[in-house]
Design an enzyme around this catalytic site. Sequence first.
Site, PDB file in Angstrom:
ATOM      1  N   HIS A   1      -7.444  -4.803  -2.148  1.00 36.82           N
ATOM      2  CA  HIS A   1      -6.292  -4.036  -1.666  1.00 36.82           C
ATOM      3  C   HIS A   1      -5.559  -4.849  -0.609  1.00 36.82           C
ATOM      4  O   HIS A   1      -6.074  -5.082   0.491  1.00 36.82           O
ATOM      5  CB  HIS A   1      -6.768  -2.706  -1.083  1.00 36.82           C
ATOM      6  CG  HIS A   1      -5.657  -1.728  -0.820  1.00 36.82           C
ATOM      7  ND1 HIS A   1      -5.032  -1.011  -1.826  1.00 36.82           N
ATOM      8  CD2 HIS A   1      -5.049  -1.356   0.337  1.00 36.82           C
ATOM      9  CE1 HIS A   1      -4.102  -0.240  -1.305  1.00 36.82           C
ATOM     10  NE2 HIS A   1      -4.078  -0.433   0.003  1.00 36.82           N
TER      11      HIS A   1
ATOM     12  N   SER B   1       0.832  -1.198   0.000  1.00 35.30           N
ATOM     13  CA  SER B   1       0.000   0.000   0.000  1.00 35.30           C
ATOM     14  C   SER B   1       0.874   1.258   0.000  1.00 35.30           C
ATOM     15  O   SER B   1       1.722   1.421  -0.865  1.00 35.30           O
ATOM     16  CB  SER B   1      -0.961  -0.047   1.200  1.00 35.30           C
ATOM     17  OG  SER B   1      -1.941   0.951   1.117  1.00 35.30           O
TER      18      SER B   1
ATOM     19  N   ASP C   1      -9.105  -3.077  -7.138  1.00 40.43           N
ATOM     20  CA  ASP C   1      -8.698  -2.457  -5.871  1.00 40.43           C
ATOM     21  C   ASP C   1      -9.627  -1.280  -5.557  1.00 40.43           C
ATOM     22  O   ASP C   1      -9.684  -0.309  -6.319  1.00 40.43           O
ATOM     23  CB  ASP C   1      -7.253  -1.956  -5.981  1.00 40.43           C
ATOM     24  CG  ASP C   1      -6.667  -1.522  -4.643  1.00 40.43           C
ATOM     25  OD1 ASP C   1      -7.362  -0.805  -3.898  1.00 40.43           O
ATOM     26  OD2 ASP C   1      -5.521  -1.895  -4.357  1.00 40.43           O
TER      27      ASP C   1
END
Length: 413
Positions: free
Chosen positions: A375, A213, A341
């Site tokens: 994600h 991330s 995502d």
Amino acid sequence: RWDRSTHVCDPTKGKKQNTMWFAVACLASAAFAAHYFACVACGVRLVLPQALDRGSRLARILAACPSLHKRRSFWPVPLLWHGHLQTMAVFGWRPRLAIKFVREMLDLSDGGRIALDWLDPVSSATDAKRPILLLVHGLNGGSNESYIRHLCVGASRGKYNWRVVVYNSRGVAGTQLTTPRPYNGGYTGDIRETVTFVHAKYPDAPLFAAGFSLGANALTRYVGECGADCPLIAAMAFSNPLDLYKSQRYLVSYPVGRWYDKQMTKGLIRYAKKHQEKLSGNKGIDPNCIYSVTSVMDFDEAYTAKVFGYVSADEYYHSNSSVSYLEKVRRPLLVVNAADDPIMGAEVTRDATVAVAGAPAECSAAVAVTAHGGHVGWVQVDNPLSLRSWFSARSSWMDTVLFEFFSAALRHE
């Protein structure tokens, strides 16, 4: 008056209804199965520089990763087929493993401190060449994250037997700030000092790193900044937002995204309140404005941009995005993103594939895109035909690809 003759019970009526519902259930199951095998279970779109020499180290490493080339590589848990479900599964579906880390505090050049959590650090001189995996967490994360701990156990046990160290940013994972300067999503100074420290501590050990991330964005920038002088033998970036401006704009563009944004904002406010005493040392910062923000962008406008010397949040986003550094990468780097995502959307990944495809021959970056995965999710099932495995699956395709890529990097060092 009630006439019994007009209310005769039909014993076949209930059976007909049961048969009808059974048929409906069978049709629905067949439709879901067809959709799952045709659209959900997915392969990988792999993008390399078009000018790349097919005999280059990056090409050889990627060729040695089976999960990047199978027609059906990632089999999502059928109950978690959607990107939102995969994303939320990170926080509950996979249990947080109990691990006893050995913490080492690293003093930084500007007076800051970060925590390095080691798993199985062996002091024996005969183990000086044991490979080291450095993990860089996402926003307000740390060694407490479930996905981090699963990777730690997988890497340090069994056939890999790597030494693992988790990089904990300033002020997270139970640490205190020692300067008014916190961390942000693109600042590479702390990662640079960490890599230098670990490499100096174990100079004969191969060192590779994986970011996740927001940590993936910072790690990608670092590898691009270093170019051919990067001490890492390889790196990976999972769920990399790449373009912070576009990612943030996408996040607040739809209702569920605004809910994600709200949860992240709460975490940032908790971080600011926890370190209020140190953070108050930044001139021109009004704590009341920080505590009343309602979005990540507002927080970055009121705080992050000012602390790091940017005019606005937009300038901070543009200056710290990693997509423009991909063409500068000279060590094998694989960016792995999912098209569904829900945090950053698909546009930033498309931009990255265009940037990599047009990069010069010496560029050593590649982008792998799956249709599903969410994600930092990619929770997979070993046998999609087994209902029991739907509920017991706890593994992640992300872990599989990481071990394949870094194992290949060791073989082709």
